[in-house]
Design a protein around this motif. Structure first.
Motif, short mmCIF file in Angstrom:
data_model
loop_
_atom_site.label_atom_id
_atom_site.label_comp_id
_atom_site.label_asym_id
_atom_site.label_seq_id
_atom_site.Cartn_x
_atom_site.Cartn_y
_atom_site.Cartn_z
N ASN A 32 16.72 -10.83 -55.53
CA ASN A 32 15.41 -10.66 -56.15
C ASN A 32 14.29 -11.19 -55.26
O ASN A 32 13.21 -11.52 -55.74
CB ASN A 32 15.37 -11.35 -57.52
N SER A 55 16.57 -3.64 -46.68
CA SER A 55 16.20 -3.23 -48.02
C SER A 55 16.28 -1.72 -48.12
O SER A 55 16.40 -1.01 -47.12
CB SER A 55 14.79 -3.72 -48.38
N THR A 56 16.20 -1.22 -49.37
CA THR A 56 16.30 0.22 -49.63
C THR A 56 15.25 0.61 -50.67
O THR A 56 14.66 -0.24 -51.34
CB THR A 56 17.70 0.58 -50.17
N ASN A 57 15.04 1.91 -50.80
CA ASN A 57 14.13 2.40 -51.84
C ASN A 57 14.66 2.09 -53.23
O ASN A 57 13.89 1.79 -54.15
CB ASN A 57 13.92 3.90 -51.69
N LYS A 58 15.97 2.15 -53.39
CA LYS A 58 16.56 1.82 -54.68
C LYS A 58 16.31 0.36 -55.05
O LYS A 58 16.06 0.04 -56.22
CB LYS A 58 18.06 2.11 -54.64
N GLN A 113 9.31 0.40 -42.94
CA GLN A 113 9.35 0.60 -44.39
C GLN A 113 9.46 -0.73 -45.13
O GLN A 113 8.74 -0.97 -46.10
CB GLN A 113 10.52 1.51 -44.76
N ARG A 166 11.67 -10.37 -52.35
CA ARG A 166 11.03 -9.25 -51.68
C ARG A 166 10.97 -9.51 -50.17
O ARG A 166 10.49 -10.54 -49.73
CB ARG A 166 9.62 -9.01 -52.24
N GLU A 168 22.40 -7.33 -53.82
CA GLU A 168 20.96 -7.11 -53.95
C GLU A 168 20.32 -8.36 -54.55
O GLU A 168 20.72 -8.83 -55.62
CB GLU A 168 20.69 -5.91 -54.85
N LYS A 201 13.76 -1.27 -54.16
CA LYS A 201 12.31 -1.41 -54.28
C LYS A 201 11.75 -2.56 -53.43
O LYS A 201 10.88 -3.30 -53.85
CB LYS A 201 11.92 -1.61 -55.74
N GLY A 202 12.31 -2.68 -52.23
CA GLY A 202 11.80 -3.68 -51.30
C GLY A 202 12.46 -5.03 -51.39
O GLY A 202 12.15 -5.92 -50.59
#
Length: 471
Positions: free
Chosen positions: A386, A359-362, A334, A388, A384, A364-365
């Motif tokens: 910034n 990373s998580t879906n929340k 994912q 990617r 979290e 967004k990668g």
């Protein structure tokens, strides 16, 4: 006249005695004249031929012609069929001969393999004998530096005499030097005595005992190459805080090419690791997912295959000591690093403890960094970023800072981003980094040795690093 008629009728009746269906009738025609009629069945025809009988005969003749042509063809093709059979027999004979030749070649190669295995076993016994034999030192005055009668000696027997400047205690990876492989023991002893008093290097003036920002990554030092395709990528590591029964010199390796990756190899020290002689092989209870595993405080931490489950495998008891789901973490492709390999969840260790990068879906990668309790695997705190995750080749932690590498394949790339968990700030940087073998699938930091360990296209390499003074 009547007599002739009667005779003709009698002869007709005699000639048709065999025909049981013959009949005779007499009647008047339209002109009231007497008319005699005789009816006899044909011996071969049930009825009189119709007007289309000639066409049917022609069709029958055509079919008979086709049958005759087919018979002629089959009669004339016997010779060609015989030739085909002869060709098949010849081909079969050739294939049989080739098979016999290949079997002989296989037997010859098997014999050579057996001889090579015996030779390797003999060399291993010789190595063990040489290790067990004490090294006798000769006085420097009695040995010439250019004695042509002296046999070459291995560098391992004298490697304990010297520790190079800038190396931490227990690190023997830097003690191998190809220039020491040949020469007299006296010359090796002389070199050891000189090495006891190294000249200070400019980088030694930096505060390498504390934490600071990453300033420099050295050239990769190659330690060994994987033996098979299963070692295209993998993980190798040393425990920065080793626990009994294994010491800090123990080196661990696991190949991660395959669906059921469960074998963990242990080597007594870096020298045995380089030679490829494992002292311990552990069979993990669960399959490992990708190259994100690490070693810390006597436990092996890894992600269970096809899940977001984190597992702590205790080396001493050889059992699972803890397992926990990483909340909302992406897994099995994912949010991997740019090189792929299902690198969604990546363990890391630094001076501040145990971390996990994912990373998580929340998010967004974007990369999420969480600090874990090393005993229970509980998430203590998360950040979290910034950055990617799929745009960077790999990541590691040093002194509470996350660092990412720009490319896994470019021979000359950079450490391009850093994220400080103390200030929660990220910034772009450009620290040069080399992928010598152009497929770097694993990068981890060892805080005890102040080195980066990496797995680059079958090769296990390490990098020296330099940190700035803590602000």
């Amino acid at each position: 006249m009547w007599f002739l008629v009667v005779m003709w009728i009698s002869s007709l009746l005699v000639g048709t005695q065999a025909q049981s269906t013959a009949s005779f009738s007499r009647g008047n025609d339209r002109n009231r004249r007497c008319q005699y009629t005789f009816t006899v069945d044909s011996p071969t025809e049930a009825s009189c031929p119709s007007t289309a009988s000639s066409a049917e005969m022609e069709a029958l003749k055509s079919r008979l012609g086709l049958v005759e042509a087919l018979v002629a063809r089959l009669s004339g093709g016997e010779a060609s069929g015989t030739e085909a059979q002869m060709g098949l027999r010849t081909a079969y004979t050739q294939v049989t001969e080739e098979r016999d030749r290949l079997q002989q070649e296989k037997a010859r190669l098997a014999q050579q393999v057996e001889q090579l295995q015996q030779t390797v076993e003999g060399l291993q016994r010789e190595v063990e004998r040489l290790r067990s034999r004490p090294c006798t030192q000769q006085p420097p005055q009695s040995v010439s530096l250019y004695d042509s009668n002296r046999q070459p000696v291995t560098g391992t027997s004298n490697s304990h005499l010297v520790s190079r400047p800038g190396r931490t205690q227990g690190d023997t990876s830097s003690l191998r030097d190809s220039s020491w492989s040949y020469g007299s023991p006296a010359y090796l002893e002389l070199k050891a005595e000189v090495a006891e008093f190294p000249a200070p290097r400019p980088e030694d003036t930096e505060d390498n005992r504390g934490c600071g920002e990453l300033l420099w990554v050295g050239e990769p030092v190659t330690h060994r190459k994987a033996d098979s395709i299963a070692g295209r990528y993998g993980v190798w590591m040393q425990d920065p805080e080793a626990a009994s029964p294994y010491g800090s010199n123990m080196v661990w390796r696991i190949d991660t090419v395959g669906t059921e990756v469960r074998q963990l190899y242990g080597y007594e020290d870096m020298d045995q690791f380089t030679r490829g002689f494992p002292a311990k092989v552990l069979l993990l209870p669960e399959a490992v997912e990708s190259t994100g595993a690490t070693m810390y405080r006597g436990s092996f931490y890894f992600q269970r295959r096809r899940s977001r489950t984190l597992i702590r495998y205790e080396l001493g008891s050889e059992s699972v000591a803890a397992r926990r789901e990483l909340p909302h973490a992406g897994f099995h492709g994912q949010f991997p690093y740019s090189w792929g390999g299902y690198t969604d969840i990546d363990f890391a260790v630094d001076e501040n403890g145990l971390w996990v990068i994912y990373s998580t879906n929340k998010a967004k990668g974007a990369i999420v960094v969480s600090q874990l309790d090393p005993h229970t695997l509980e998430v203590k705190k998360s950040w979290e970023t910034n950055i990617r995750k799929t745009t960077v080749a790999n990541a590691f932690m040093i002194c509470g800072r996350l660092y990412t590498v720009a490319s896994y394949a470019s021979p000359n790339t950079t450490v391009n981003y850093s994220f400080d968990t103390i200030t929660s700030q990220s910034k772009a940087i450009a620290v040069p980094f080399q992928n010598r073998y152009r497929y770097n699938s694993m990068i981890d930091y060892n805080p005890a040795q102040r080195k980066l360990f990496a797995w680059d296209n079958y090769y296990m390499v390490s990098y020296d690093i330099r940190l700035g003074k803590q602000q």
